[in-house]
Design a protein around this motif. Structure first.
Motif, PDB file in Angstrom:
ATOM      1  N   THR A   3      -1.250 -20.761 -10.609  1.00  0.00           N
ATOM      2  CA  THR A   3      -0.501 -19.836  -9.768  1.00  0.00           C
ATOM      3  C   THR A   3      -0.896 -18.387 -10.041  1.00  0.00           C
ATOM      4  O   THR A   3      -1.091 -17.991 -11.190  1.00  0.00           O
ATOM      5  N   ILE A   4      -1.016 -17.615  -8.971  1.00  0.00           N
ATOM      6  CA  ILE A   4      -1.222 -16.169  -9.066  1.00  0.00           C
ATOM      7  C   ILE A   4      -0.058 -15.492  -8.356  1.00  0.00           C
ATOM      8  O   ILE A   4       0.288 -15.858  -7.235  1.00  0.00           O
ATOM      9  N   THR A   5       0.540 -14.506  -9.001  1.00  0.00           N
ATOM     10  CA  THR A   5       1.629 -13.742  -8.399  1.00  0.00           C
ATOM     11  C   THR A   5       1.099 -12.399  -7.903  1.00  0.00           C
ATOM     12  O   THR A   5       0.520 -11.634  -8.667  1.00  0.00           O
ATOM     13  N   PHE A   6       1.272 -12.153  -6.612  1.00  0.00           N
ATOM     14  CA  PHE A   6       0.860 -10.890  -6.003  1.00  0.00           C
ATOM     15  C   PHE A   6       2.082 -10.020  -5.761  1.00  0.00           C
ATOM     16  O   PHE A   6       3.056 -10.458  -5.145  1.00  0.00           O
ATOM     17  N   SER A   7       2.075  -8.781  -6.250  1.00  0.00           N
ATOM     18  CA  SER A   7       3.102  -7.813  -5.907  1.00  0.00           C
ATOM     19  C   SER A   7       2.666  -7.073  -4.646  1.00  0.00           C
ATOM     20  O   SER A   7       1.475  -6.957  -4.352  1.00  0.00           O
ATOM     21  N   ILE A   8       3.630  -6.588  -3.879  1.00  0.00           N
ATOM     22  CA  ILE A   8       3.359  -6.016  -2.562  1.00  0.00           C
ATOM     23  C   ILE A   8       3.558  -4.504  -2.599  1.00  0.00           C
ATOM     24  O   ILE A   8       4.596  -4.020  -3.045  1.00  0.00           O
ATOM     25  N   TRP A   9       2.559  -3.765  -2.109  1.00  0.00           N
ATOM     26  CA  TRP A   9       2.535  -2.314  -2.191  1.00  0.00           C
ATOM     27  C   TRP A   9       2.151  -1.693  -0.856  1.00  0.00           C
ATOM     28  O   TRP A   9       1.695  -2.393   0.053  1.00  0.00           O
ATOM     29  N   ARG A  10       2.325  -0.374  -0.766  1.00  0.00           N
ATOM     30  CA  ARG A  10       1.778   0.403   0.327  1.00  0.00           C
ATOM     31  C   ARG A  10       0.510   1.090  -0.175  1.00  0.00           C
ATOM     32  O   ARG A  10       0.502   1.633  -1.282  1.00  0.00           O
ATOM     33  N   LEU A  11      -0.560   1.045   0.622  1.00  0.00           N
ATOM     34  CA  LEU A  11      -1.787   1.756   0.294  1.00  0.00           C
ATOM     35  C   LEU A  11      -1.906   2.957   1.227  1.00  0.00           C
ATOM     36  O   LEU A  11      -1.867   2.807   2.444  1.00  0.00           O
ATOM     37  N   ILE A  12      -2.020   4.152   0.665  1.00  0.00           N
ATOM     38  CA  ILE A  12      -2.195   5.343   1.483  1.00  0.00           C
ATOM     39  C   ILE A  12      -3.401   6.118   0.982  1.00  0.00           C
ATOM     40  O   ILE A  12      -3.749   6.069  -0.191  1.00  0.00           O
ATOM     41  N   LYS A  13      -4.047   6.823   1.910  1.00  0.00           N
ATOM     42  CA  LYS A  13      -5.240   7.597   1.557  1.00  0.00           C
ATOM     43  C   LYS A  13      -4.993   9.067   1.848  1.00  0.00           C
ATOM     44  O   LYS A  13      -4.176   9.443   2.698  1.00  0.00           O
ATOM     45  N   GLU A  14      -5.719   9.906   1.128  1.00  0.00           N
ATOM     46  CA  GLU A  14      -5.626  11.341   1.338  1.00  0.00           C
ATOM     47  C   GLU A  14      -6.351  11.704   2.632  1.00  0.00           C
ATOM     48  O   GLU A  14      -7.503  11.322   2.841  1.00  0.00           O
ATOM     49  N   ASN A  15      -5.662  12.425   3.493  1.00  0.00           N
ATOM     50  CA  ASN A  15      -6.225  12.838   4.771  1.00  0.00           C
ATOM     51  C   ASN A  15      -7.036  14.108   4.585  1.00  0.00           C
ATOM     52  O   ASN A  15      -6.510  15.139   4.182  1.00  0.00           O
ATOM     53  N   LYS A  16      -8.331  14.050   4.884  1.00  0.00           N
ATOM     54  CA  LYS A  16      -9.205  15.206   4.719  1.00  0.00           C
ATOM     55  C   LYS A  16      -9.201  16.120   5.944  1.00  0.00           C
ATOM     56  O   LYS A  16      -9.774  17.212   5.911  1.00  0.00           O
ATOM     57  N   ASN A  17      -8.546  15.666   7.021  1.00  0.00           N
ATOM     58  CA  ASN A  17      -8.476  16.464   8.231  1.00  0.00           C
ATOM     59  C   ASN A  17      -7.120  17.165   8.309  1.00  0.00           C
ATOM     60  O   ASN A  17      -6.255  16.983   7.456  1.00  0.00           O
ATOM     61  N   SER A  18      -6.914  17.959   9.340  1.00  0.00           N
ATOM     62  CA  SER A  18      -5.632  18.636   9.503  1.00  0.00           C
ATOM     63  C   SER A  18      -4.549  17.624   9.847  1.00  0.00           C
ATOM     64  O   SER A  18      -4.810  16.587  10.456  1.00  0.00           O
ATOM     65  N   VAL A  98      -7.216  -8.373  -4.681  1.00  0.00           N
ATOM     66  CA  VAL A  98      -6.435  -7.479  -3.830  1.00  0.00           C
ATOM     67  C   VAL A  98      -6.692  -7.859  -2.371  1.00  0.00           C
ATOM     68  O   VAL A  98      -7.840  -8.133  -1.991  1.00  0.00           O
ATOM     69  N   TYR A  99      -5.621  -7.853  -1.585  1.00  0.00           N
ATOM     70  CA  TYR A  99      -5.773  -8.077  -0.139  1.00  0.00           C
ATOM     71  C   TYR A  99      -4.964  -7.027   0.603  1.00  0.00           C
ATOM     72  O   TYR A  99      -3.784  -6.811   0.293  1.00  0.00           O
ATOM     73  N   TYR A 100      -5.610  -6.373   1.567  1.00  0.00           N
ATOM     74  CA  TYR A 100      -4.917  -5.363   2.376  1.00  0.00           C
ATOM     75  C   TYR A 100      -4.835  -5.859   3.815  1.00  0.00           C
ATOM     76  O   TYR A 100      -5.848  -6.191   4.437  1.00  0.00           O
ATOM     77  N   ASP A 101      -3.594  -5.889   4.342  1.00  0.00           N
ATOM     78  CA  ASP A 101      -3.332  -6.390   5.685  1.00  0.00           C
ATOM     79  C   ASP A 101      -3.209  -5.201   6.647  1.00  0.00           C
ATOM     80  O   ASP A 101      -2.299  -4.381   6.518  1.00  0.00           O
ATOM     81  N   PHE A 102      -4.138  -5.099   7.617  1.00  0.00           N
ATOM     82  CA  PHE A 102      -4.139  -3.979   8.548  1.00  0.00           C
ATOM     83  C   PHE A 102      -2.936  -4.008   9.494  1.00  0.00           C
ATOM     84  O   PHE A 102      -2.482  -2.960   9.950  1.00  0.00           O
ATOM     85  N   LYS A 103      -2.413  -5.197   9.795  1.00  0.00           N
ATOM     86  CA  LYS A 103      -1.300  -5.298  10.737  1.00  0.00           C
ATOM     87  C   LYS A 103      -0.015  -4.698  10.179  1.00  0.00           C
ATOM     88  O   LYS A 103       0.742  -4.035  10.887  1.00  0.00           O
ATOM     89  N   THR A 104       0.243  -4.945   8.909  1.00  0.00           N
ATOM     90  CA  THR A 104       1.510  -4.518   8.294  1.00  0.00           C
ATOM     91  C   THR A 104       1.347  -3.317   7.373  1.00  0.00           C
ATOM     92  O   THR A 104       2.340  -2.765   6.897  1.00  0.00           O
ATOM     93  N   ASN A 105       0.097  -2.916   7.095  1.00  0.00           N
ATOM     94  CA  ASN A 105      -0.191  -1.848   6.120  1.00  0.00           C
ATOM     95  C   ASN A 105       0.366  -2.189   4.742  1.00  0.00           C
ATOM     96  O   ASN A 105       0.812  -1.312   4.003  1.00  0.00           O
ATOM     97  N   LEU A 106       0.331  -3.473   4.400  1.00  0.00           N
ATOM     98  CA  LEU A 106       0.790  -3.924   3.092  1.00  0.00           C
ATOM     99  C   LEU A 106      -0.407  -4.346   2.246  1.00  0.00           C
ATOM    100  O   LEU A 106      -1.359  -4.967   2.750  1.00  0.00           O
ATOM    101  N   LEU A 107      -0.349  -4.025   0.960  1.00  0.00           N
ATOM    102  CA  LEU A 107      -1.396  -4.399   0.025  1.00  0.00           C
ATOM    103  C   LEU A 107      -0.830  -5.365  -1.007  1.00  0.00           C
ATOM    104  O   LEU A 107       0.246  -5.143  -1.565  1.00  0.00           O
ATOM    105  N   TYR A 108      -1.565  -6.441  -1.269  1.00  0.00           N
ATOM    106  CA  TYR A 108      -1.142  -7.484  -2.202  1.00  0.00           C
ATOM    107  C   TYR A 108      -2.036  -7.401  -3.444  1.00  0.00           C
ATOM    108  O   TYR A 108      -3.261  -7.535  -3.353  1.00  0.00           O
ATOM    109  N   LEU A 109      -1.410  -7.180  -4.604  1.00  0.00           N
ATOM    110  CA  LEU A 109      -2.123  -6.916  -5.861  1.00  0.00           C
ATOM    111  C   LEU A 109      -1.799  -8.005  -6.875  1.00  0.00           C
ATOM    112  O   LEU A 109      -0.632  -8.281  -7.149  1.00  0.00           O
ATOM    113  N   SER A 110      -2.835  -8.616  -7.470  1.00  0.00           N
ATOM    114  CA  SER A 110      -2.612  -9.779  -8.338  1.00  0.00           C
ATOM    115  C   SER A 110      -2.173  -9.425  -9.752  1.00  0.00           C
ATOM    116  O   SER A 110      -1.676 -10.285 -10.476  1.00  0.00           O
ATOM    117  N   ASP A 111      -2.358  -8.190 -10.175  1.00  0.00           N
ATOM    118  CA  ASP A 111      -1.979  -7.813 -11.541  1.00  0.00           C
ATOM    119  C   ASP A 111      -1.515  -6.365 -11.530  1.00  0.00           C
ATOM    120  O   ASP A 111      -2.333  -5.442 -11.397  1.00  0.00           O
TER     121      ASP A 111
END
Length: 271
Positions: A3-18, A98-111
């Motif tokens: 078994t692997i337990t994935f915690s669920i996160w939000r992934l955000i990036k720094e916007n280089k534009n205005s 790690v898996y990032y879902d584009f539909k929900t903007n959720l990131l799944y992290l195994s550790d």
């Protein structure tokens, strides 16, 4: 299967534009496919990235040259011989998925221990600054969402339930201790009907009064997602099963199973 337990996160990036400083990444931010070795302070890391459909999958395997023993021992014969691994060679034994879902903007992290490390990795391979943010909820929201409780754990702080003689008497009867000492209580159950909301609310109130510490509540919501309350916040988690080969998870099996689990959860929510 393991078994692997994935915690669920939000992934955000720094916007280089205005505009807003931080924003959700999109498909174009990630490479279609990547198979690359990266140097690390103590060894190296192998990064595999595969983008397909509605998500992108990361498999990061790392290792270091040290520690290394001069000898190895056969577990069956107990014979000792010189270690064939050279001092400049490493074994990629640590795994992060790690898996990032584009539909929900959720990131799944195994550790969860490698959250900051993944931020560094994604910066190295993509270029932008990225941050993982926990999906935290309020206490009342947690009590509404949780449908079954599997574990309750806390540490008493001297005068636990001092204003409630009935609970204090019950605690004395249970432990046989009448002195004011700190106790760690860990309650576990396998019943699908255990949901003591009144008791949980009282524990949260006692936590606010510093009558107890380290309150942890673990259970599941109506979709079977694991919910963990700790330090006034909780974060959702999911479990998957995957094959192991020579003690390491099979990367392709992990990828397929996390994708299938996320798809099933999406289908359940749509019902």
């Amino acid at each position: 299967m393991s078994t692997i337990t994935f915690s669920i996160w939000r992934l955000i990036k720094e916007n280089k534009n205005s505009g807003l400083r931080w924003e959700y990444p999109n498909k174009e931010d990630f490479p279609e496919e990547l198979d690359k070795d990266l140097d690390s302070p103590k060894g190296m890391e192998h990064v595999l990235v595969r983008k397909e459909g509605d998500g992108v999958f990361f498999a990061i395997e790392s290792g270091s040259a040290e520690p290394r023993d001069d000898f190895v021992i056969d577990i069956n014969s107990k014979e000792k011989r010189e270690n064939p691994r050279k001092e400049t060679e490493i074994e990629l034994l640590k795994q992060l998925f790690v898996y990032y879902d584009f539909k929900t903007n959720l990131l799944y992290l195994s550790d969860i221990r490698f959250r900051k490390h993944f931020e560094d990795i994604i910066h190295k391979i993509i270029g932008n600054n990225y941050i993982l943010k926990g999906i935290y909820k309020e206490k009342a929201n947690f009590l509404e969402i949780i449908k079954t409780v599997e574990e309750i754990k806390f540490v008493t702080q001297n005068d636990l339930f001092s204003a409630d003689s009935q609970k204090k008497t019950a605690l004395v009867d249970l432990t046989g201790v009448t002195d004011d000492i700190d106790l760690t209580l860990d309650i576990k159950t396998n019943s699908h009907r255990f949901r003591p909301l009144k008791f949980l609310k009282e524990l949260m109130e006692e936590e606010d009064k510093y009558a107890l510490s380290g309150l942890l509540i673990r259970g599941k919501d109506d979709k079977g997602l694991e919910c963990i309350y700790n330090q006034e916040n909780f974060i959702r988690k999911i479990n998957i099963s995957a094959e192991k080969i020579s003690g390491k998870f099979d990367v392709e099996d992990v990828r397929k199973n996390i994708q299938r689990e996320i798809k099933e959860l999406a289908n359940d929510r749509a019902k």
